[in-house]
Design a protein around this motif. Structure first.
Motif, PDB file in Angstrom:
ATOM      1  N   ALA A  36       0.829  -1.205   0.000  1.00  0.00           N
ATOM      2  CA  ALA A  36       0.000   0.000   0.000  1.00  0.00           C
ATOM      3  C   ALA A  36       0.866   1.259   0.000  1.00  0.00           C
ATOM      4  O   ALA A  36       0.577   2.223  -0.726  1.00  0.00           O
ATOM      5  N   ARG A  37       1.940   1.262   0.773  1.00  0.00           N
ATOM      6  CA  ARG A  37       2.838   2.421   0.828  1.00  0.00           C
ATOM      7  C   ARG A  37       3.499   2.658  -0.534  1.00  0.00           C
ATOM      8  O   ARG A  37       3.694   3.800  -0.945  1.00  0.00           O
ATOM      9  N   GLU A  38       3.850   1.575  -1.225  1.00  0.00           N
ATOM     10  CA  GLU A  38       4.473   1.706  -2.544  1.00  0.00           C
ATOM     11  C   GLU A  38       3.557   2.411  -3.536  1.00  0.00           C
ATOM     12  O   GLU A  38       4.023   3.075  -4.454  1.00  0.00           O
ATOM     13  N   PHE A  39       2.259   2.250  -3.354  1.00  0.00           N
ATOM     14  CA  PHE A  39       1.301   2.901  -4.240  1.00  0.00           C
ATOM     15  C   PHE A  39       0.877   4.281  -3.709  1.00  0.00           C
ATOM     16  O   PHE A  39      -0.001   4.914  -4.275  1.00  0.00           O
ATOM     17  N   GLY A  40       1.501   4.722  -2.621  1.00  0.00           N
ATOM     18  CA  GLY A  40       1.266   6.061  -2.112  1.00  0.00           C
ATOM     19  C   GLY A  40       0.203   6.185  -1.036  1.00  0.00           C
ATOM     20  O   GLY A  40      -0.110   7.291  -0.602  1.00  0.00           O
ATOM     21  N   TYR A  41      -0.353   5.059  -0.585  1.00  0.00           N
ATOM     22  CA  TYR A  41      -1.373   5.117   0.465  1.00  0.00           C
ATOM     23  C   TYR A  41      -0.698   5.231   1.825  1.00  0.00           C
ATOM     24  O   TYR A  41       0.194   4.461   2.140  1.00  0.00           O
ATOM     25  N   LYS A  42      -1.150   6.190   2.605  1.00  0.00           N
ATOM     26  CA  LYS A  42      -0.576   6.388   3.940  1.00  0.00           C
ATOM     27  C   LYS A  42      -1.234   5.488   4.970  1.00  0.00           C
ATOM     28  O   LYS A  42      -0.654   5.190   6.005  1.00  0.00           O
ATOM     29  N   ASN A  47     -10.930  -1.058   2.337  1.00  0.00           N
ATOM     30  CA  ASN A  47     -10.914  -1.233   0.881  1.00  0.00           C
ATOM     31  C   ASN A  47      -9.542  -1.681   0.379  1.00  0.00           C
ATOM     32  O   ASN A  47      -9.438  -2.596  -0.437  1.00  0.00           O
ATOM     33  N   ILE A  48      -8.512  -1.038   0.866  1.00  0.00           N
ATOM     34  CA  ILE A  48      -7.156  -1.364   0.428  1.00  0.00           C
ATOM     35  C   ILE A  48      -6.764  -2.750   0.918  1.00  0.00           C
ATOM     36  O   ILE A  48      -6.267  -3.576   0.148  1.00  0.00           O
ATOM     37  N   THR A  49      -7.005  -3.029   2.176  1.00  0.00           N
ATOM     38  CA  THR A  49      -6.648  -4.335   2.735  1.00  0.00           C
ATOM     39  C   THR A  49      -7.389  -5.465   2.035  1.00  0.00           C
ATOM     40  O   THR A  49      -6.787  -6.485   1.693  1.00  0.00           O
ATOM     41  N   SER A  50      -8.679  -5.289   1.784  1.00  0.00           N
ATOM     42  CA  SER A  50      -9.441  -6.373   1.149  1.00  0.00           C
ATOM     43  C   SER A  50      -8.977  -6.599  -0.292  1.00  0.00           C
ATOM     44  O   SER A  50      -8.901  -7.741  -0.743  1.00  0.00           O
ATOM     45  N   VAL A  55      -5.896 -10.284  -3.930  1.00  0.00           N
ATOM     46  CA  VAL A  55      -4.791 -10.548  -4.856  1.00  0.00           C
ATOM     47  C   VAL A  55      -3.812 -11.547  -4.243  1.00  0.00           C
ATOM     48  O   VAL A  55      -3.337 -12.463  -4.918  1.00  0.00           O
ATOM     49  N   TYR A  56      -3.546 -11.405  -2.967  1.00  0.00           N
ATOM     50  CA  TYR A  56      -2.635 -12.312  -2.263  1.00  0.00           C
ATOM     51  C   TYR A  56      -3.176 -13.738  -2.270  1.00  0.00           C
ATOM     52  O   TYR A  56      -2.451 -14.691  -2.567  1.00  0.00           O
TER      53      TYR A  56
END
Length: 75
Positions: A36-42, A47-50, A55-56
């Protein structure tokens, strides 16, 4: 900053496999945070985790990633 649902699964998986290859024993939860950090999310909200968990899990099912003793590894 793109919403997570605008980032394709292949791009998320590529980021995950790259992070795993450069990490020495990373847990799935830490992998989600770093990705998430690599894509710029702080923050890593629901939503991001799910999205990252989906994908995982697909990567585990298709044998692109594996878990060994709670740590993620490339196949």
């Amino acid at each position: 900053l793109r919403p997570i649902n605008y980032i394709c699964d292949e791009e998320l998986l590529l980021a995950m496999t790259t992070i795993v290859s450069k990490s020495f024993g990373i847990t799935p939860n830490d992998l989600f945070v770093v990705t998430a950090r690599e894509f710029g999310y702080k923050r890593t909200g629901e939503n991001i985790t799910s999205a990252l968990q989906r994908v995982y899990q697909a990567a585990l099912d298709s044998k692109k990633l594996k878990e060994i003793d709670g740590k993620v590894a490339n196949v």
